[in-house]
Design a protein around this motif. Sequence first.
Motif, PDB file in Angstrom:
ATOM      1  N   ALA A 125     -61.842  12.426 -42.049  1.00 19.48           N
ATOM      2  CA  ALA A 125     -61.871  12.988 -43.390  1.00 19.48           C
ATOM      3  C   ALA A 125     -61.114  12.049 -44.315  1.00 19.48           C
ATOM      4  O   ALA A 125     -60.210  11.336 -43.900  1.00 19.48           O
ATOM      5  N   ARG A 126     -61.487  12.035 -45.578  1.00 16.03           N
ATOM      6  CA  ARG A 126     -60.884  11.096 -46.510  1.00 16.03           C
ATOM      7  C   ARG A 126     -59.373  11.313 -46.584  1.00 16.03           C
ATOM      8  O   ARG A 126     -58.885  12.395 -46.865  1.00 16.03           O
ATOM      9  N   GLY A 127     -58.610  10.257 -46.328  1.00 19.46           N
ATOM     10  CA  GLY A 127     -57.158  10.324 -46.438  1.00 19.46           C
ATOM     11  C   GLY A 127     -56.479  11.004 -45.275  1.00 19.46           C
ATOM     12  O   GLY A 127     -55.265  11.123 -45.257  1.00 19.46           O
ATOM     13  N   GLY A 128     -57.209  11.481 -44.274  1.00 20.39           N
ATOM     14  CA  GLY A 128     -56.609  12.219 -43.182  1.00 20.39           C
ATOM     15  C   GLY A 128     -56.224  11.322 -42.023  1.00 20.39           C
ATOM     16  O   GLY A 128     -56.791  10.263 -41.812  1.00 20.39           O
ATOM     17  N   GLN A 129     -55.238  11.772 -41.240  1.00 17.33           N
ATOM     18  CA  GLN A 129     -54.792  11.049 -40.057  1.00 17.33           C
ATOM     19  C   GLN A 129     -54.346  12.052 -39.009  1.00 17.33           C
ATOM     20  O   GLN A 129     -53.868  13.138 -39.343  1.00 17.33           O
ATOM     21  N   PRO A 130     -54.476  11.726 -37.704  1.00 22.50           N
ATOM     22  CA  PRO A 130     -53.851  12.571 -36.684  1.00 22.50           C
ATOM     23  C   PRO A 130     -52.347  12.547 -36.900  1.00 22.50           C
ATOM     24  O   PRO A 130     -51.799  11.559 -37.394  1.00 22.50           O
ATOM     25  N   HIS A 131     -51.672  13.626 -36.555  1.00 23.71           N
ATOM     26  CA  HIS A 131     -50.241  13.691 -36.847  1.00 23.71           C
ATOM     27  C   HIS A 131     -49.434  13.922 -35.574  1.00 23.71           C
ATOM     28  O   HIS A 131     -49.880  14.583 -34.636  1.00 23.71           O
ATOM     29  N   GLN A 132     -48.235  13.372 -35.574  1.00 18.43           N
ATOM     30  CA  GLN A 132     -47.342  13.481 -34.427  1.00 18.43           C
ATOM     31  C   GLN A 132     -46.550  14.778 -34.524  1.00 18.43           C
ATOM     32  O   GLN A 132     -46.029  15.128 -35.577  1.00 18.43           O
ATOM     33  N   ILE A 133     -46.459  15.505 -33.395  1.00 15.88           N
ATOM     34  CA  ILE A 133     -45.697  16.755 -33.403  1.00 15.88           C
ATOM     35  C   ILE A 133     -44.434  16.659 -32.546  1.00 15.88           C
ATOM     36  O   ILE A 133     -43.580  17.545 -32.612  1.00 15.88           O
ATOM     37  N   ALA A 134     -44.297  15.603 -31.747  1.00 12.73           N
ATOM     38  CA  ALA A 134     -43.074  15.390 -30.964  1.00 12.73           C
ATOM     39  C   ALA A 134     -42.973  13.911 -30.625  1.00 12.73           C
ATOM     40  O   ALA A 134     -43.960  13.298 -30.212  1.00 12.73           O
ATOM     41  N   ALA A 135     -41.772  13.332 -30.830  1.00 17.50           N
ATOM     42  CA  ALA A 135     -41.564  11.906 -30.590  1.00 17.50           C
ATOM     43  C   ALA A 135     -40.728  11.694 -29.332  1.00 17.50           C
ATOM     44  O   ALA A 135     -39.796  12.460 -29.044  1.00 17.50           O
TER      45      ALA A 135
END
Length: 374
Positions: free
Chosen positions: A160-170
């Motif tokens: 999707a435009r401008g979207g990225q997978p996101h991290q929930i724990a590092a």
Amino acid sequence: MSKRFIFTILTLLVIGVAAAVAIFLAKGYTFNPKEGRVVGTGIITVTSVPDAASVYIDGHLTTATDATISSLVPKEYTVKVIKEGFIPWEKTVKVNEGLVTDLKVTLFPAIPTIYPLTFNSVKNPVLSPDGGKLVFIVPSGKKPGVWVWTFIDNRPIAFARGGQPHQIAANGSINYNEAALRWSPDSKQVLASIGDNNYLLQDEQLNTEPRDITPTLTNTNKTWEDELKQRDWAKLLTIQDVAKRQEASSAAIVRWSPDETKLLFRKDQLSAKEKDPKAILGGFKVFDLETESKYDIPDARTQTWLPDSRHIVLVEDGKISIVEFDGTNQAVIYAGNFEDNFAFAWPDSSRLVVISSFPTPTASEPNLYGINLK
């Protein structure tokens, strides 16, 4: 009696007979030379994705999709749908007098297109219960840890435009690389189990101080299991036939289609041998609630629904097939390297996702790859 009068009478009779024949034909009647009598007929409608495919009836090219084929004598017909570049579709269907047989055909590409979706290595992907999110582990790179992909408008957020997978724990004081991941029934939380420690992660944020629920893990698991059972029971109550409802409720494995009109089930529990991830599982059936029909499904390592609720994805040794919910038209979609029996479909059924790697210096790490279905 004059010749003109006789001619008029004969003309009216011919017109009357022709009108009667026209009415009979319009109502779907035709003359069957084998039986020597007028019989009622049936209709086959054929729609396909993609359209403009050739339709053969008993080996004869008849029309192109989408189309209606009328005036068919009631009997069984072999219908074949062909389009260049796609796997042929074929089925034997029964035409009944005065009824319409509706065929909805999905043609899959004969030559699959496979392409990378991630580039930093991926482990342990798990699809959420609602089919709208994917949680996975990135073991290396700049931001190792637990990541979530959310689907928007039938696309992963990364597309999707401008979207990225996101991290929930590092990764840090807690190393998630070997974590076993599990979604909550509402698809809003992820349980990461590492040895004897269990952390509950919220799926929409970076959990800098993850909550350790090890002391209450038993209660959490019970709550989740009870919620899943309640949901399944509510669905089972939609089965009107009491005997079929009892059969489904006593099944060891039940997987509802996304539109909840069908269920894929297996009566018996898995044996010790079948619990091996490489074991071939048999005995699966599909029950169609709308027609109250039951069908056998081919054996495979895993059997899961395609989001269109009309097909089932079969993962076997080194290949992935798709079969219609009635067990027919099994088509091999992909044959090659992929890992962990993992294959899931986009919410719009447009592609599959697998974990794979290639023996090259730049593609040797396992990553998510897409396989086009359209």
